[in-house]
Design an enzyme around this catalytic site. Structure first.
Site, PDB file in Angstrom:
ATOM      1  N   ASP A 114       3.163   3.639  -1.075  1.00  0.00           N
ATOM      2  CA  ASP A 114       3.823   4.070  -2.644  1.00  0.00           C
ATOM      3  C   ASP A 114       4.152   5.137  -3.055  1.00  0.00           C
ATOM      4  O   ASP A 114       4.407   5.628  -4.068  1.00  0.00           O
ATOM      5  CB  ASP A 114       3.019   3.118  -4.152  1.00  0.00           C
ATOM      6  CG  ASP A 114       1.960   3.617  -4.212  1.00  0.00           C
ATOM      7  OD1 ASP A 114       1.352   4.438  -3.507  1.00  0.00           O
ATOM      8  OD2 ASP A 114       1.581   3.329  -4.769  1.00  0.00           O
ATOM      9  N   GLY A 135       0.616  -1.036   0.286  1.00  0.00           N
ATOM     10  CA  GLY A 135      -0.127   0.395  -0.009  1.00  0.00           C
ATOM     11  C   GLY A 135       1.065   1.971   0.099  1.00  0.00           C
ATOM     12  O   GLY A 135       0.423   1.926  -0.120  1.00  0.00           O
TER      13      GLY A 135
END
Lengths: 330, 330
Positions: free
Chosen positions: B228, B226
């Site tokens: 990034d 999740g």
């Protein structure tokens, strides 16, 4: 969701020179009105004899279009070995309200068109009103583009041309005289051409200084096109000591434009760069203020010129029903 | 010169999950074999309620393909106001020998596919051989992608799921049980799910730490998806103090991955990052060396995963005669 596809021949027929000039003016004004987002471009250099490809991104709030131009060049073996041009281009247009892809067009012609128009915009803004004689150092494709566009904004009475290659000069003369009816004189030397000029255009490959400062007559307007990368050069940097210097983008030109050398040598300082051309077009900065001053327009080319030019082509295609629709998402 | 056009539905039918996993492995190995050129990506942020669009460029010498993916997201009003998805994508493939544009494909599905495959590649390389139970924190689309891909490389006997939204959990359970026949248990708490895990997958929006270090059992493999972007977070940074940390790209993860917080807080130092995953796949660095160690794969997603995945789709399209040819240059 429909995406319009435009091939090279579609693009060629979809925009007139005066429309490109208008689009480039819009781009320059937008750039100096906080209407433009233009990130640094990215690219990949391939091993010789291959060239490079770069990707230029621009968003213009005025038309709500995000453009991305992929542009390759320097593949000398392409035509003979692979049957494709040595340089190619593709432009994507996104509707900035949704980021939907609205158009994919061939981008081979746009760089040449919008670069040619850049010179004409600068002539309107910076050349003497009574300018009649143009000198062109370099007689390749971009020289033709410059003359085509400039002949839309003034009457060129004489064109003095010089090039390293005599055969290039000869075909330039033949083409221009046929297409535009402007008498072309082949100069015996660079200096002889430059001394004739009310307007001096340089479109060489930028492999070293070709114009000495002392050759340029008072009142000349210079369109410096050939230098668009670090290390390239067309002029004796001394030219900038007493000239009025206008650029497309201070950021780009400081790194990649003709002024890079004068800045490095402290012949020109950043605060002596007179203006970005959009500021002159918007009336925020003065243009030419006397018939004696030498004005220089240093053009490196901006993504936002591709944006406004490609958008005009897209609008014309829609208006005239040209192109092919494709649904990437149904 | 022919360019193949592939629409979203073409793309969906043209690649199997195991092919995406293989393509992502090729990408990771290429990245750690000096076969990849991957410039920084560029993007434009629009004003809310609009989102952003970014452009990711990658060249893989192994397939001589240059890929450019334009990817937009975060346009919540698109479906209702404009009738288009809230995020879209387009991929261009260029033949790196000539820079000819060989393919334009819809890119909406590829990010999800290659990100899902990333987790599976890490499971093959880093999870315990006897791993049976997977915990999924987050039950949205990417969680499904992860489970689909991981179920190709191991037998998942139990799946423990947790999400902020009960209805999202319920439909995740129904979908996974129907599609893959894996029994899904809805956890009462994040901690309860995490404690069950041989493999822990996190696919939240990265709005803050959701997993505490003490919850993770010895021997767990973590797939951290999740986070990034700068500022995103899913884990208590303490998790990195004693774990074996593997990343896709040290450069990207240091800035945008889960490790950014542990690096900033000096819980993790750069030289304690065990490997980039390509190094493990190539045998240059070890993978898991005991059944007790906690391994973490921090994935930010690389352009080169898009490249190899899109290239496989293009090859499959050519092999099966799928898609529409268009000549941008005749």
């Amino acid at each position: 969701m429909r995406t319009l596809l435009l091939k090279k021949e579609d693009v060629r027929g979809l925009i007139a020179t005066e429309e490109v000039i208008a689009a480039v003016e819009v781009a320059y004004k937008g750039f100096n009105s906080d209407q433009v987002v233009q990130p640094d471009y990215i690219g990949i250099d391939l091993h010789p004899p291959r060239g490079d490809i770069d990707f230029k991104l621009g968003y213009y709030k005025g038309n709500e279009i995000i453009s991305m131009k992929a542009s390759s060049g320097g593949f000398p073996n392409n035509p003979t070995t692979h049957g494709v041009p040595s340089g190619m281009g593709t432009i994507l247009l996104f509707d900035a309200r949704t980021c939907a892809l609205v158009c994919v067009m061939d981008g081979s012609l746009i760089t040449g068109l919008r670069t040619g128009a850049a010179g004409a915009v600068s002539v309107k803004a910076l050349a003497r009103r009574d300018a009649k004689r143009v000198a062109s150092i370099g007689t390749g494709n971009q020289a033709r583009m410059q003359i085509r566009a400039i002949s839309q904004v003034m009457k060129i009475e004489e064109l003095h041309a010089w090039d390293h290659h005599a055969d290039s000069m000869a075909s330039f003369k033949a083409d221009i005289e046929l297409e535009l009816g402007i008498p072309v004189f082949l100069a015996n030397s660079k200096q002889a051409a430059v001394e004739q000029a009310d307007i001096l255009i340089t479109t060489t490959r930028g492999k070293g200084s070709v114009v000495e400062g002392g050759w340029v007559q008072p009142g000349t307007h210079i369109v410096a096109i050939g230098t668009d990368a670090k290390g390239k050069q067309e002029f004796d940097p001394e030219i900038f000591r007493h000239a009025k210097t206008v650029v497309d983008s201070i950021l780009q030109c400081s790194e990649k434009g003709e002024i890079q050398h004068a800045l490095r040598l402290n012949i020109l300082s950043r605060d002596r760069i007179h203006a970005e051309i959009g500021e002159v077009l918007l009336g925020k900065k003065s243009g030419r203020t006397s018939d004696e001053e030498i004005t220089i327009f240093d053009s490196t080319g901006m993504a936002i010129q591709d944006n406004t030019t490609a958008h005009k082509i897209y609008q014309n295609a829609l208006a005239h029903g040209v192109g092919t629709f494709f649904e990437f998402i149904e």
